[in-house]
Design a protein around this motif. Structure first.
Motif, PDB file in Angstrom:
ATOM      1  N   ALA A 253      74.103  54.443  69.661  1.00  0.00           N
ATOM      2  CA  ALA A 253      74.797  53.151  69.551  1.00  0.00           C
ATOM      3  C   ALA A 253      76.280  53.364  69.824  1.00  0.00           C
ATOM      4  CB  ALA A 253      74.605  52.553  68.159  1.00  0.00           C
ATOM      5  N   GLU A 254      76.914  52.428  70.485  1.00  0.00           N
ATOM      6  CA  GLU A 254      78.338  52.508  70.760  1.00  0.00           C
ATOM      7  C   GLU A 254      79.101  52.614  69.437  1.00  0.00           C
ATOM      8  OE1 GLU A 254      81.698  52.739  73.096  1.00  0.00           O
ATOM      9  OE2 GLU A 254      79.600  52.671  73.757  1.00  0.00           O
ATOM     10  N   PRO A 255      79.943  53.644  69.281  1.00  0.00           N
ATOM     11  CA  PRO A 255      80.672  53.810  68.016  1.00  0.00           C
ATOM     12  C   PRO A 255      81.470  52.562  67.646  1.00  0.00           C
ATOM     13  CG  PRO A 255      80.917  55.767  69.384  1.00  0.00           C
ATOM     14  CD  PRO A 255      80.231  54.731  70.233  1.00  0.00           C
ATOM     15  N   GLY A 256      81.365  52.175  66.387  1.00  0.00           N
ATOM     16  CA  GLY A 256      82.094  51.016  65.895  1.00  0.00           C
ATOM     17  C   GLY A 256      81.475  49.679  66.238  1.00  0.00           C
ATOM     18  N   SER A 257      80.374  49.673  66.962  1.00  0.00           N
ATOM     19  CA  SER A 257      79.732  48.420  67.375  1.00  0.00           C
ATOM     20  C   SER A 257      78.856  47.875  66.260  1.00  0.00           C
ATOM     21  CB  SER A 257      78.875  48.650  68.620  1.00  0.00           C
ATOM     22  OG  SER A 257      77.779  49.502  68.296  1.00  0.00           O
ATOM     23  N   PRO A 258      78.470  46.588  66.340  1.00  0.00           N
ATOM     24  CA  PRO A 258      77.520  46.042  65.365  1.00  0.00           C
ATOM     25  C   PRO A 258      76.223  46.838  65.318  1.00  0.00           C
ATOM     26  CG  PRO A 258      78.537  44.266  66.603  1.00  0.00           C
ATOM     27  CD  PRO A 258      78.980  45.540  67.261  1.00  0.00           C
ATOM     28  N   SER A 259      75.775  47.344  66.461  1.00  0.00           N
ATOM     29  CA  SER A 259      74.541  48.127  66.475  1.00  0.00           C
ATOM     30  C   SER A 259      74.705  49.433  65.716  1.00  0.00           C
ATOM     31  CB  SER A 259      74.113  48.417  67.926  1.00  0.00           C
ATOM     32  OG  SER A 259      73.675  47.240  68.562  1.00  0.00           O
TER      33      SER A 259
END
Length: 293
Positions: A253-259
């Motif tokens: 998951a993209e760091p810092g993303s909602p995911s």
């Protein structure tokens, strides 16, 4: 599985192309979808009768030059062209095929467990989940059981809601299995799986007949987990050198993303449930005569 795999593939890919797509005029009424046999023969520069024999299974071993010409005529991409080579028995050879193995080594399991913040799993060419780490187990916890990605996609009731773009996921799954038929045409597990899916899912049966072939892509995966909602994950897939046919897949998951936040929450929920289950099991009274008492 398919007694005339080469002919079936050629017919399906021919039916998927229109004269306009290959720069040919269209004359007369067409009784079937796509190109005529004669048109493919012209595009490939081969005799029309010879091409007909290929489709009918009366000729099964075209030369590499003919295979290349057919791949060009049918606008096949790299994956589909490689598949065509395998079906024609002309795949690069020189060494005997390595022996398949379904066991996952302790070292690889240890490596997977070293990724506590991202799902990681090992699968084979038939998309069986051979081993998962804790977060991958949490990701697929909605499936009963989480055993095979193709079965989960087409036959598990949660599949159509878990995969946000189910149609895309279904097409990719079928294309992966089609590629496996070229790599391991006599794999009994593959035969069994395709039979089960064909019988249980009209969608699978329809897509299977398209003969679309595709290996793993790098497209983002979009899921909707019943516990944490939407997840958008990218992934990397690595061939396992010591076990031909196995792949290690790692989601990210993209760091810092909602995911990323949802993935962390999913891991916490799963860990809490595992601890509660372990405590409940430990608290169960033993019965007289229990050998563990």
């Amino acid at each position: 599985m398919d007694e005339n795999r080469l002919g079936d593939f050629l017919r399906a890919r021919r039916a998927a192309l229109s004269p306009h797509e290959v720069g040919m005029p269209s004359h007369g009424t067409r009784r079937v979808a796509g190109l005529r046999r004669e048109e493919v023969a012209v595009l490939a520069g081969v005799n029309a009768d010879y091409y007909a024999r290929l489709e009918q299974g009366r000729e099964r071993n075209p030369s590499p030059q003919v295979i290349d010409a057919l791949g060009h005529a049918l606008h096949l991409d790299e994956d589909a062209r490689t598949h065509l080579y395998r079906l024609a028995g002309a795949a690069p050879a020189g060494r005997p095929a390595p022996r398949r193995t379904e066991g996952v080594s302790p070292a690889l399991r240890q490596l997977m467990d070293g990724y506590p913040n991202t799902p990681a799993f090992v699968m084979n060419r038939t998309l069986d989940l051979l081993a998962v780490n804790a977060l991958a187990q949490a990701l697929y916890s909605a499936f009963t059981p989480a055993d095979n990605l193709a079965r989960m996609t087409f036959l598990d009731p949660i599949g159509p809601t878990f995969y946000t773009d189910w149609n895309r996921a279904a097409q990719a799954t079928v294309a992966n299995l089609r590629e496996a038929t070229g790599l391991e045409p006599d794999n009994p597990r593959l035969r069994e799986l395709v039979g089960t899916l064909t019988e249980g899912s009209a969608d699978f049966a329809r897509l299977w007949q398209s003969h679309t072939v595709r290996g793993k892509t790098r497209d983002a995966k979009h899921f909707h987990h019943p516990d944490v909602g939407p997840l958008t994950l990218t992934y990397q897939a690595f061939d396992v050198r010591e076990a031909p046919g196995q792949q290690l897949v790692i989601y990210h998951a993209e760091p810092g993303s909602p995911s990323a936040h949802s993935l962390h929450l999913l891991g916490s929920l799963h860990a809490t449930r595992r601890r509660a289950h372990a405590q409940h099991t430990a608290d169960q009274p033993t019965h007289p005569g229990d050998p563990h008492q």
